[in-house]
Design a protein around this motif. Structure first.
Motif, PDB file in Angstrom:
ATOM      1  N   LEU A  48      -5.760   5.763   8.227  1.00 43.30           N
ATOM      2  CA  LEU A  48      -5.602   4.400   8.192  1.00 43.30           C
ATOM      3  C   LEU A  48      -6.355   3.705   9.084  1.00 43.30           C
ATOM      4  O   LEU A  48      -7.396   2.862   8.696  1.00 43.30           O
ATOM      5  CB  LEU A  48      -4.213   3.841   8.231  1.00 43.30           C
ATOM      6  N   ALA A  55      -4.947   3.922   3.708  1.00 46.53           N
ATOM      7  CA  ALA A  55      -3.814   3.923   3.688  1.00 46.53           C
ATOM      8  C   ALA A  55      -3.038   4.817   2.842  1.00 46.53           C
ATOM      9  O   ALA A  55      -2.076   5.466   3.264  1.00 46.53           O
ATOM     10  CB  ALA A  55      -3.363   2.493   3.319  1.00 46.53           C
ATOM     11  N   GLU A  69     -10.163   0.606   2.753  1.00 51.12           N
ATOM     12  CA  GLU A  69      -8.868   0.729   3.591  1.00 51.12           C
ATOM     13  C   GLU A  69      -7.638   0.997   2.764  1.00 51.12           C
ATOM     14  O   GLU A  69      -6.704   1.586   3.354  1.00 51.12           O
ATOM     15  CB  GLU A  69      -8.604  -0.746   4.334  1.00 51.12           C
ATOM     16  N   SER A 100       0.835  -0.983  -0.044  1.00 49.92           N
ATOM     17  CA  SER A 100       0.080   0.154   0.059  1.00 49.92           C
ATOM     18  C   SER A 100       1.007   1.348   0.061  1.00 49.92           C
ATOM     19  O   SER A 100       0.648   2.378  -0.660  1.00 49.92           O
ATOM     20  CB  SER A 100      -0.830  -0.067   1.231  1.00 49.92           C
TER      21      SER A 100
END
Lengths: 675, 408
Positions: free
Chosen positions: B102, B90, B86, B62
């Motif tokens: 996050l 991130a 998510e 990520s």
């Protein structure tokens, strides 16, 4: 005939008015969403438009609403991503079935498409790829192909379709209201005659249209006149060309009648069939059963009479009667009647006297189709007769009518042209290729010594090949197309147009080895154009090439333009001969693998298919007009000097016509060019 | 592509949605689509700015994506699907230099954590528990019904089963009997179990900037999984003030500074508001399209404004209309499921087709003649759209659709 009454304005009442107004509002909203969407997102918004359209066209007056909005829906992208996005390639014979599709979305789509044609035909809208005449012509053909549903009392099958059939009738009626039906029949009849004069091998559509006329004449009748006469001539050629078949009694009754006919009656039948066949190029089913019946008639041979043979044909009959009878028995049937015409014309060409032909045809008679080749033929044609019969019938037609080969709706002009030229020039070679394909599912050729085996090659442009063409094309084209593509690959890296090398290697020794190209392949701009034009005169014009007639057909490339002179694309044709017409004008006669040679290329460059000395299947243009559309031709490499004495005004005529059309944006910069 | 304003933000759409791309391509912000590599050819052909990315489990890569986007000059990432929420957290933690984002995204992705956080923040939630296997589900079903003083043989009150990380009605099951429990596939565990609340269920779509609600829509469910419409009936809109307060609580509890949330609530018969769950991404069921039909603004473009750090308050004020009063009518849609076991074709019921509120449908043709038995809420075969002036008529019309056969 008056159709106004039959399709009087769709009446409207208050309730349905309100419903229609509301639906129109919803339609506009759905169209706006479609308009807003980016090209890649159009698909998502097409469905809702079609859904609303489906309900609108069921409303009284709904078709008018659709017509008003058709150009806007088209521009918004209603047809994007579907075949309907290219109206110029749509086939009128498919429209009828789509209008009765089980899926209402298809009904709506077809209706919207027709509404767009109507708007263009009425001059209310313009379309980049569709001109007014083209749109009108298309609609006339649609009406012609569906005359039965326009006039006829619905039969059981139609009634069972209920609202789907009703919609089709209303759409056709709406079109007839606008295009006018008065001239559909006469347009149709002259259209059919125009097509028949080209003697295409594929006559399915023409036969359908004639069947529709027969029904229309029967249901409605027409005023006497030349239209009626022409129409009846067509109908009788197909459904009752002779005394004993005039009332279209059905094949069984007809055979009964033959069994009790006397000698002179049989002779009359045979001649009647021959006359109708040579008049139209169409073969009646009765004719087919007559020929088969005549094979077993012991008193005297009726076949030559029934085929209407002339002196060359009769000579072939006397020499090769056994073979010819076998061909009739194996190829002519009510499912393949046109084989009779092919056979007659084949005999008339005298090619049986060419030594390899008799054994080649004997081999064809004993041929058994294998594997994929068998599947392809079975896929393309009705299963009423075995694939071998279909193929043999196709062989007779291709050999009898070489210029009747058409490419169907496929990008395979090169392959169709090759088949036609071999049939014309190298018939035994063509039969050799057919045997290779039929038995081994491959074609073997060479390119400058490199062997090519089509079975090892990937699919070409035509993919798995056409099924909407004649049997020989269905068999060969997919593999010819692969070979053609492979030869292109083998030319990679050479400077110049690859056809220079491909054409002689692909077709045969008789294609001249040198090649002139009007444009620079890399830039697409004209290069050495005046020189190109002079050279064409020197190669092909009898007044400037020492009076030498063209021996073998020569492949050539033309820049096809539409009626507005806009460039459409490069196209493969073959130059057949150059000579003066009845009026003393020099013309180029050529073969166009396109299914209909009669095309308007703009600025009075209109390809003629009859009336200017054309033989069946030939198209022709005056020399300079033809030259103005040529971009590639073959020429002998050993010619030392050429074209010095050609008058400048002739060159200028051709040049100006080219620059006014396909070459308009191909002028090289800086401007002065050539030598 | 619409002329892009270089003064404004550059956004990355995480996930493949043609509707979203279409809308953003027509908007004045620069954008790039981050989606799986299979979309690459399509994007090339259509000039859609594209970064290929596999959104499997969130992993150390990520960071790689975040830095790649950062190098391109991207200002913010917008999650389009539940699975990319998510990732967006991130990526935005890096792009906006705010590591907290996050953690916030993880809360949105875990239905159990989400619920506990809401409860801790003083938001009213129903009885809930986590389930790791079928035994947990049986136990919860029994306990809830014992609490309700049911006798043996009385029909159970249902409980709700929601897979942790699935969105919308996917993975949402209503459980009444131990047999229903047997039908839950293994891969839907772990899951959240909730007691059933009888009441009025609705959803909210809220565009948020600087911790403030910029536009709040109430979507009224006629029947969960079948039908929804906007704006809601006057009866539900009467609670708008309370609902707004609830959303403000959510903003505070989840520490939301910007973006878009899509929570679900119950209004029970004793007039209490219960929080169901919240998602940090556009809702399913084409709710943004209904909002566009009713209010005229494009929800995805609204999303871009809400996420872009360079958006000004003036822009927001000009973009969003006034709730309820600016609506041109009520827009609703109905998700069609085949009702018969065997169907052969699609035919819109005549009474629907002739109804003035019916606009159009996007129903697929029946591809298979056999209808799969519905487990969970499943996927509908397409939506039918309606629009009209009267919310009550529209609600009744949508309800009526449940009794009609679209597939016969």
């Amino acid at each position: 005939m008056s159709t106004r009454n039959a399709f009087a304005r769709e009446g409207q009442t208050g309730d349905s008015d309100a419903a229609l107004a509301r639906l129109s509002g919803t339609l506009d909203m759905a169209i706006e969403r479609l308009e807003r969407a980016r090209p890649f997102a159009k698909a998502r918004y097409q469905g809702p438009v079609l859904d609303v359209l489906g309900r609108i066209i069921a409303q009284p007056g709904g078709l008018g609403v659709v017509r008003q909005r058709a150009p806007r829906m088209d521009a918004a992208g209603l047809f994007a991503g579907s075949d309907w996005d290219r109206p110029e390639v749509l086939l009128p014979q498919l429209v009828g079935a789509t209008l009765m599709s089980e899926d209402p979305a298809f009904q709506a789509l077809e209706t919207a498409s027709l509404a767009r044609f109507l708007a263009v035909a009425d001059g209310e809208a313009r379309h980049d790829n569709l001109h007014q005449e083209g749109a009108r012509h298309f609609l006339t053909q649609v009406l012609a192909l569906n005359l039965k549903d326009l006039f006829g009392v619905p039969d059981e099958a139609a009634r069972a379709l209920g609202s789907r059939y009703e919609l089709k009738r209303r759409v056709l009626g709406h079109i007839a209201d606008h295009v006018g039906l008065n001239d559909v029949l006469s347009v149709l009849v002259s259209e059919i005659w125009r097509l028949l004069e080209q003697r295409s091998i594929q006559v399915g559509v023409v036969k359908d249209m004639i069947a529709q006329i027969a029904i229309a004449l029967n249901e409605k009748g027409t005023a006497p006149g030349s239209t009626r006469l022409g129409a009846e001539r067509l109908v009788s050629a197909l459904f009752g060309p002779t005394t004993a078949s005039r009332d279209d009694p059905g094949l069984e009754v007809y055979l009964d009648r033959l069994s009790v006919a006397d000698e002179s009656g049989l002779s009359r039948e045979a001649m009647g069939f021959a006359r109708a066949m040579h008049d139209t190029g169409l073969v009646s089913d009765y004719h087919a059963v007559f020929l088969t019946w005549a094979l077993d008639y012991g008193e005297r041979p009726l076949i030559p009479e029934a085929l209407g043979l002339g002196s060359t044909g009769l000579d072939c009959w006397r020499h090769y009667r056994g073979l010819i009878e076998k061909l009739v028995r194996s190829a002519v049937s009510p499912a393949t009647p046109q084989a009779a015409y092919g056979l007659a014309m084949l005999l008339e060409r005298g090619i049986l006297h060419h030594a390899p032909m008799v054994p080649a045809l004997e081999r064809q008679l004993s041929l058994s189709l294998q594997g994929a080749a068998r599947d392809r033929i079975a896929l393309g044609f009705v299963p009423a007769v075995p694939p071998e019969t279909q193929l043999l019938a196709g062989v007779l037609q291709v050999l009898g009518q070489p210029l009747g080969v058409g490419q169907g709706a496929n990008p395979t002009c090169q392959s169709a042209r090759a088949i036609a030229m071999w049939a014309l020039n190298d018939p035994d070679y063509l039969l050799h290729l057919i045997t290779q394909m039929a038995e081994y599912d491959t074609l073997q050729m060479q390119f400058e010594g490199t062997p090519i085996n089509s079975a090892d090659l990937p699919l070409g442009l035509a993919g798995p090949g056409p099924i909407d063409a004649d049997p020989v094309s269905v068999l060969l084209v997919a593999h010819l197309d692969r070979i053609y593509a492979e030869m292109g690959r083998l030319c990679a890296g050479r400077t110049g147009d690859p056809h220079t090398w491909i054409n002689p290697q692909f077709h045969g020794w008789w294609v001249s080895r040198d090649c002139a190209v009007a444009v620079d392949v890399a830039t697409g701009k004209l290069a050495g154009y005046e020189d190109f034009l002079r050279r064409f005169f020197a190669a092909y014009h009898p007044d400037y090439n020492g009076g030498r007639p063209l021996g073998h057909p020569q492949p050539a490339g033309i820049a096809v333009t539409d009626a507005q002179q806009t460039f459409v694309g490069w196209h493969a044709i073959a130059i057949l001969r150059v000579s003066e017409d009845q009026a003393g004008r020099m013309r180029v006669y050529f073969y166009n693998p396109n299914n209909d040679s009669g095309q308007d290329w703009g600025n009075d460059v209109v390809v003629s298919t009859s009336g200017h000395g054309e033989r069946y299947g030939e198209g022709s243009l005056e020399f300079e007009a033809f030259l103005s559309r040529v971009y590639l031709f073959h020429d002998e490499p050993l010619r030392s000097r050429y074209g010095q004495e050609i008058p400048a005004d002739l060159i200028r005529t051709a040049r100006d016509q080219a620059l006014a059309s396909w070459a308009a944006d191909r002028q090289p910069e800086p401007a002065p060019e050539g030598t | 592509m619409t002329e892009k304003n270089p003064e404004k933000g550059y956004v990355a759409l995480l996930g493949w949605s043609l509707n979203a791309i279409d809308a953003v391509d027509r908007f004045d912000r620069r954008y790039v689509v981050v989606a799986p590599p299979w979309a690459e050819d399509y994007c090339k052909q259509n000039d859609i700015p594209f970064v290929p990315w596999d959104f499997d489990r969130l992993n150390e890569r990520s960071h790689e994506l975040a830095h790649q986007l950062d190098d391109m000059g991207v200002d913010v990432a917008i999650p389009i699907f539940e699975e990319t929420v998510e990732w967006a957290g991130a990526v935005n933690a890096v792009l906006l230099k705010n590591p907290r984002l996050l953690g916030q995204a993880m809360l949105f992705r875990d239905k159990s954590l989400m619920k506990r956080r809401a409860q801790l923040g003083g938001i009213r939630v129903g009885v809930f528990e986590e389930a790791h296997d079928r035994g947990d589900v049986i136990r919860f079903l029994k306990r809830v019904n014992q609490t309700l003083l049911k006798l043996d043989g009385d029909p159970n009150d249902p409980i709700h089963f929601k897979a942790f990380d699935k969105s919308g009605t996917a993975g949402h099951r209503v459980i009444r009997t131990p047999e229903d429990v047997d039908n839950i596939p293994d891969e839907e565990f772990p899951a959240l179990l909730e007691s059933h609340l009888d009441g009025w269920e609705f959803a909210v779509e809220a565009w948020i900037k600087n911790g403030k609600i910029q536009f709040l829509n109430i979507s009224e469910y006629v029947t969960l999984g079948y039908s929804v419409f906007v704006p809601a009936t006057p009866e539900l809109e009467a609670h708008r003030e309370r609902i707004t307060e609830e959303i403000e609580k959510l903003i505070e509890v989840f520490d939301i500074d910007f973006g878009f949330i899509h929570p679900e609530y119950f209004l029970t018969s004793d007039n209490k508001l219960y929080f169901g769950e919240v998602a940090y991404r556009p809702p399913g069921f084409n709710a943004l399209e209904l909002i566009e039909r009713a209010y005229g603004f494009n929800g995805y473009q609204g999303l871009v404004l809400a996420f872009d750090p360079k958006t000004t308050q003036e822009e927001l004020d000009a973009f969003f209309p006034e709730e309820v009063v600016d609506a041109r009518g009520h827009a609703g849609c109905f998700g069609v499921y085949p009702r018969r076991r065997v169907v052969s074709r699609l035919e819109v019921p005549e009474e629907t087709a002739n109804h003035p509120y019916f606009e159009f449908h996007e129903l697929s043709d029946p591809r298979e003649q056999k209808v799969a038995k519905r487990s969970a809420f499943g996927t509908h075969w397409g939506l039918a759209y309606f629009f009209g002036d009267n919310a009550h008529d529209l609600r009744d019309l949508l309800k009526r659709q449940e009794e009609l056969d679209y597939y016969i």
